[in-house]
Design an enzyme around this catalytic site. Sequence first.
Site, PDB file in Angstrom:
ATOM      1  CD  GLU A 156      -6.312  -2.503  -0.599  1.00 58.66           C
ATOM      2  OE1 GLU A 156      -7.128  -1.577  -0.410  1.00 58.66           O
ATOM      3  OE2 GLU A 156      -6.431  -3.622  -0.093  1.00 58.66           O
ATOM      4  CD  GLU A 169      -1.673   6.015   2.414  1.00 62.10           C
ATOM      5  OE1 GLU A 169      -1.697   4.799   2.149  1.00 62.10           O
ATOM      6  OE2 GLU A 169      -2.539   6.576   3.107  1.00 62.10           O
TER       7      GLU A 169
END
Lengths: 643, 643
Positions: free
Chosen positions: B439, B448
Amino acid sequence: MGDRALVGLDLLFTSDLVSQYTSALSSGFSFVSFDLFHPKVFVPNCPELTTRHGIPSTRSDLVFQKDGKNITKCLVGKLSHYLDVDTELRWLRNMNEVTLQKQLHWGSHLGLPALSMRLNGPSIVNLARLLTTFIHDEYTPVKLWIIVPMCIDSEAPESHDTPVSEVTTQSGPEHSDSPWHWWMQLSSLASDITDALGVVLQIPKNLPDEPVIARWLSEPVCCLLLCTDVFLTNSKGFPVLPKSHQEVVRRFFKLNVQVLITGACRHDRGYVTYQQYVTWLWKNQSSPDVYELQSKGLEDQLQEPLQPLRDNLSSTTYSIFEMDGYKYTAYEQAIYKALVHRCTRSDPKGDDAKLESTPACQVVMVLGAGRGPLVNATLSASKRADCPVRVYVIEKNPNALYTLQDRMSHEWRGLDVHLICGDMRALDVPEKADIFVSELLGSFGDNELSPECLDGAQPHLKDDGISIPCSYTSYLTPIQSLQFYNETKRMRDPTNPSRTLIAQETPYVVRLRNCQVLCEPQKVFTFVHPKPDLKESNSRYSICTFPIKNEAIVHGLAGYFEAVLFDDVTLSTHPQRHSPQMVSWFPLAIPLDRPQHVRAGEHVTVHLWRVVDSHHVWYEWALTEPRPSRIHNAAGQAYKIAL
Amino acid sequence: MGDRALVGLDLLFTSDLVSQYTSALSSGFSFVSFDLFHPKVFVPNCPELTTRHGIPSTRSDLVFQKDGKNITKCLVGKLSHYLDVDTELRWLRNMNEVTLQKQLHWGSHLGLPALSMRLNGPSIVNLARLLTTFIHDEYTPVKLWIIVPMCIDSEAPESHDTPVSEVTTQSGPEHSDSPWHWWMQLSSLASDITDALGVVLQIPKNLPDEPVIARWLSEPVCCLLLCTDVFLTNSKGFPVLPKSHQEVVRRFFKLNVQVLITGACRHDRGYVTYQQYVTWLWKNQSSPDVYELQSKGLEDQLQEPLQPLRDNLSSTTYSIFEMDGYKYTAYEQAIYKALVHRCTRSDPKGDDAKLESTPACQVVMVLGAGRGPLVNATLSASKRADCPVRVYVIEKNPNALYTLQDRMSHEWRGLDVHLICGDMRALDVPEKADIFVSELLGSFGDNELSPECLDGAQPHLKDDGISIPCSYTSYLTPIQSLQFYNETKRMRDPTNPSRTLIAQETPYVVRLRNCQVLCEPQKVFTFVHPKPDLKESNSRYSICTFPIKNEAIVHGLAGYFEAVLFDDVTLSTHPQRHSPQMVSWFPLAIPLDRPQHVRAGEHVTVHLWRVVDSHHVWYEWALTEPRPSRIHNAAGQAYKIAL
């Protein structure tokens, strides 16, 4: 352009760069341009430096040394023309990106002063990004010369290179995909590195319409690219440019452009003949007029407007003022006419304009006399008009008073001339004046506070007295000038953040050269002296709407003035009616913090305020068309003129 | 809106302000609005404070004290409606300017929190200047409440006040002279004082089309002005709003607006019935959903995007993540499906999808396990799928490892779970995985650095292995949000000039509320795992062109993502397909340093790059339509994500 024409030669790819370089320079060329990489050797992600054909893609950097000295400072490196980094083919784009970066870094590794590349169409967004990154990351200063055609030349033999959509019509300024648009887009996207960019403008065989040419004169053109096929051959067998081309080249010479000769040599005597012709063209420019001479070196430089009311002017400043022959001749003529007018009027009995009897003595006050040029103008006019005068010389600058005192005891000794030291707004004089004479005008007319000064002195003028000047009007027009915009950006002081925006909210005095005036200037503020009602405020608010004929970028506003000294004697800095040889004033240039793109047929609406409070006067300005801007210099936060 | 509706009452001019104030507040109103000066007493340049009729133009400031206390904090002062400072009549304009300044200063002298004035038409340029100067020069903080009608209400009884040109048609968003345009012009011109301006939006009897309403939801509306004649009377004789009006008021309640009741009271029980109705309306809002509860207090706040690869996340951050029930349920379902899929496939002999024999053990690597929620999801899925798993738990944050170690020795004791400490890009594991579970997604999907992390781990995935998520795509759309633009301006750090521009070149995570999404979001970048060719770069370049239906100001871009976890199990923050109750991600908001005005029918073309170098990843962005912007964050100068 300094003292001589800088003419460069564009070399074809050569294995013998140094001897070609030497030969070009010894025959009079100032620089050469050369392919950084072999034009036929495509070097994609190569770790290996030669291709499968065994041809080296470029040279060793040792080649650029001759007799132990680097020869790079007269070299412009050409990037490979096939490097389209905006192609939609992702694999090709990625490969071209890598190659472009390699070539840019190789060029800066060599220490070349400039690298050139050609814009071929409107797809330049990714190019803009890569150039910005290169300049950001590069510590060696290097210029990027962007080669742009002046217009799409429908007869140009290279037209097969350009996409079909672009060659169908001759590009006029209304064309929304002209080479100027490519450049405008590139310079907007890459505005972070604007100092590193220069335009190399390719002059076409068929010159475009005037608006297209004029537009380029406001861009940072550093070099003209002249292809040999643009030249004709004269009766003696030498290359010459057609008359219209000569005219265009001369206009760009005023921007200090260099010239680069490209294309096949069509003359037996070699490329040197082209260089000699351009040098001849340069030498045979019309000699600069007084205005040009006076402003040499000051072109496009930002100067803070003088504040003679707050600051005492220096000796140098007075000297420069006094050099303006036109202005003082005009003043003398105005004073003469005013004296004649008053002498005629002041005899209640006379019917004849030319009086036989001695006319009454006229009291003339020279307000802000400086070192006295207007005193002399008054005395000459008095003599010429045969009308006696009593002159009061009023000056508040103690340094100028030394000079005035000296002139009093020598030059004006025995004349009816009286020196009064002090601010004209708080005068102590024994009598009222028939005539005020002052030279308090700034580049924008009222911006050195002439209205406030003369209003302050007005109680000392007779009810039917005359002020010279008797009125003045400021004029405004939007301008396009990337140069001016960049200069205001450069004024930002990184060590003083509060100055960051101020620099783009301050009017400057600028000898505008690399600039396009977009419209006929319009009247803004008018002041009349003596003022009918002294209680009337000198604050003003004016709205001007300018129709825009050709698409443009509005970078700011230019301000001018016209003054009526007396009767038909005027001074004007209006570009279409500039007083000949008058050098005292450059235009006022008013920046916008954000340039506005305006399309043909749209309007630019400017709001300008002259704001007066108890201690200061200042301007605020805003655009409402084509789009609202912010109000610049709100509350005088950036710039105020002290009362 | 806090805990209760803030409802104010607009008073008619009264000589008995304090008792009316007291009565309004005691009956439940939160504030009152009152005329600062007598509406019928015109006070031009008056040194004298009363007019020739002997009526005082305003009150003594002692009136605003009651029992020794100032009552001003619940008062909004109304400026005189007749003060047109943009009239072409110079004498009237000058007089109005003086009076406006007097009234503004009187209001701030009284210490009122807000002063209100009404926009009556498009002529607001001089007003913008005067308000800017007032706020600049004023040291007492005071808000300017700008009353603007939502649209020109053709049936409104006040229509005789508005110029003929404006009342002929019901104003749609294409109308270029709607009240929104007046406000847009005012807020652009007065952008220096934007923090001091708030819109008081007058709700018309006839509601305009949805685009007009939606547009106002992106403006800084602080108060709704409800005239009593907009209300109906219900069967019990109480004032109620029509259904459609209720809906509009509720939408604005989400922006924490106050409400001001104006007009004649049409009910025997007095104004209090209106206040009670609005309070009832406020109390009967649909209760906030999980997403709204979770984001309470964060609306329109700029948050720096997390960099979990560079920074070790804190316990609080993990806690917030783990609260997202929807997400982990989706993950468990995806893992379940992947296990079933592999177990079925991994028996080469079986024809039946449901195997009788024990399926082979599946190796699952949880990459970036945090405190272990995906480990539990894997174990649950394994149980449900009746498929044994060996779980490798990979985490690089030493602080999270303490928690994981604890769970290893208790919760997961005896299970086939193995903890590996380290960066997933440099793994040392004894075997390859059947399934990756991670995740690593940010608000914009890849921001990210999920692509780089998973690429680094990919050598440890079997050739036919599965990555959960198996792909993700980012989405982009232009937004209008003056609030967002102002927040980025406010981020400028005056003590650190190098931060000045950076704040407008950095993406933020923002719970966008006071914002209008201008177009359907378009796909930008897609990443697929496992990656077919690991040599393929993760850099990207995408061009999106958005058609603009209604005139707008583009202040920035909003970014979203959609991820396919496995098969039909997805996560989405796309505004039209947002996963229900999923609270882990707010949109990414990408600013423009200069808002662009775009007209109906024009296009917005956005260029977005994902740039990768050896140490960082970053985005650069630019607009080319309607006008070229600069390239934002060029060379990653403002914002980079560390690898």
